[in-house]
Design a protein around this motif. Structure first.
Motif, short mmCIF file in Angstrom:
data_model
loop_
_atom_site.label_atom_id
_atom_site.label_comp_id
_atom_site.label_asym_id
_atom_site.label_seq_id
_atom_site.Cartn_x
_atom_site.Cartn_y
_atom_site.Cartn_z
N SER A 165 34.15 29.89 35.99
CA SER A 165 32.81 29.60 35.67
C SER A 165 32.37 28.33 35.33
N HIS A 180 26.24 34.89 29.02
CA HIS A 180 26.84 34.03 30.24
C HIS A 180 26.09 32.68 30.47
N ALA A 239 36.83 29.31 31.20
CA ALA A 239 35.99 29.24 30.15
C ALA A 239 36.11 30.54 29.12
N MET A 251 38.47 36.61 30.85
CA MET A 251 38.65 37.52 31.82
C MET A 251 39.21 37.45 33.27
N THR A 252 39.89 36.21 33.29
CA THR A 252 40.30 35.85 34.64
C THR A 252 41.99 35.46 34.89
N ARG A 307 36.56 30.30 41.87
CA ARG A 307 37.24 31.53 41.62
C ARG A 307 36.17 32.67 41.83
N HIS A 308 34.62 32.42 41.61
CA HIS A 308 33.78 33.49 41.53
C HIS A 308 32.76 33.08 42.79
O1 LIG Z 1 37.51 32.50 33.37
P1 LIG Z 1 36.21 31.91 34.30
O2 LIG Z 1 36.28 32.09 35.71
O3 LIG Z 1 36.00 30.37 33.66
O4 LIG Z 1 35.08 32.87 33.87
C1 LIG Z 1 34.60 33.21 32.39
O5 LIG Z 1 33.31 33.17 32.37
C2 LIG Z 1 32.63 34.45 32.59
C3 LIG Z 1 32.04 35.03 31.35
O6 LIG Z 1 31.04 34.28 31.02
C4 LIG Z 1 34.11 35.35 32.54
O7 LIG Z 1 34.32 35.52 34.35
C5 LIG Z 1 35.14 34.64 32.02
O8 LIG Z 1 36.49 34.89 32.47
#
Ligand SMILES: O=P(O)(O)O[C@H]1O[C@H](CO)[C@@H](O)[C@H]1O
Ligand SMILES: Nc1nc2[nH]cnc2c(=O)[nH]1
Length: 267
Positions: free
Chosen positions: A10, A224, A84, A188-189, A50-51
């Motif tokens: 993120s 978020h 994050a 979460m990742t 990633r997203h």
């Molecule tokens: O882990 P990254 O990809 O940084 O993302 C983080 O940010 C998001 C929550 O704001 C969730 O997807 C969390 O995993």
């Protein structure tokens, strides 16, 4: 061959850290991925958002297997990523960097392995149980720690990440429970991303950036937008940290990540 990759989480969507960028679509048995490949001080580095570049893919829908398989197909041996996170540890305050060393997986509905036996959509149709005692590569962790120390950033050389299914944030009670279980940060990742890299004998490490105190600790509602906003504030430092760490990655792999499958298949 591209030996090093960066997976941006993120708030980390574009590889402005790299030069001579080209885009490659890499076909995998799990679907195609789009990778940007550039150079940094003469070293080829792959970058994967990633997203997705527009943060269009939520954490529970990311095609982690395609991402990691695709990087492996490019020849990548070392993966640095950003995460994050929310903090459960008062000492780890928003804006701090945490070089993760441990992971507790509470995700529920993901695909966690390449080794699906006969069902595997590739030639690796064997059963494999890899060791995951230490989920992160010590050599990559050392590179990140050295970079953070030399750059004078506020960082923590280790931390335990609790991987939650999401996409919601946690309840007060969940954070209370995670603190009892010893987690320092929550995201979460990291699962299944870290285990999938280990299953393909790739080195993996993640620098977590604390964007907020976790539910029940934070005085304000979790959003978020707060996460992305803080990541944007830290984007220069994140870029400097990753690029300095890339410079410190040893050319020769002396860690055990490269032997993860030895003994794992029962052969
Ligand atoms: O882990 P990254 O990809 O940084 O993302 C983080 O940010 C998001 C929550 O704001 C969730 O997807 C969390 O995993
Ligand atoms: N699960 C989770 N992920 C995050 N990413 C950034 N902050 C948080 C948080 O508080 N919880």
């Amino acid at each position: 061959m591209v030996r090093i990759a960066i997976i941006g989480g993120s708030g980390v969507y574009d590889p402005k850290l790299l030069e001579n960028l080209r885009e490659e679509i890499v076909k995998t048995p799990y679907g195609d991925i789009k990778v940007k490949i550039g150079t940094y001080k003469g070293e080829e580095v792959a970058f994967l958002a990633r997203h997705g570049e527009k943060h269009s893919v939520p954490p529970h829908k990311i095609n982690y297997r395609a991402n990691i398989w695709g990087l492996h197909k490019l020849g990548v041996e070392r993966i640095l990523s950003t995460s994050a996170v929310g903090s459960l540890n008062e000492a780890m305050k928003p804006g701090d960097f945490v070089i993760l060393d441990q992971l507790i997986d509470f995700t529920k509905n993901r695909t966690y392995t390449f080794y699906d036996g006969e069902d595997a959509p590739h030639g690796r149709k064997f059963v494999a149980h890899v060791d995951f005692t230490d989920p992160y590569c010590p050599e990559l962790r050392d590179s990140l720690i050295r970079a953070a120390r030399e750059l004078g950033f506020s960082y923590h050389p280790r931390g335990t990440y609790a991987a939650m299914e999401g996409p919601r944030f946690e309840t007060r009670a969940e954070i209370r429970a995670l603190r009892i279980l010893g987690a320092d940060v929550v995201g979460m990742t990291q699962s299944p991303e870290a285990i999938l890299a280990r299953e393909l004998e790739m080195c993996y490490a993640s620098v977590a950036i604390v964007t907020n105190y976790a539910a029940g600790i934070s005085k304000t509602k979790l959003t978020h937008s707060e996460v992305v906003e803080l990541m944007q504030q830290k984007s220069e430092e994140i870029k400097l940290l990753l690029m300095r760490a890339v410079e410190y990655i040893p050319k020769i792999r002396r860690c055990t990540c490269k032997d993860a499958l030895k003994g794992a298949t029962g052969e």
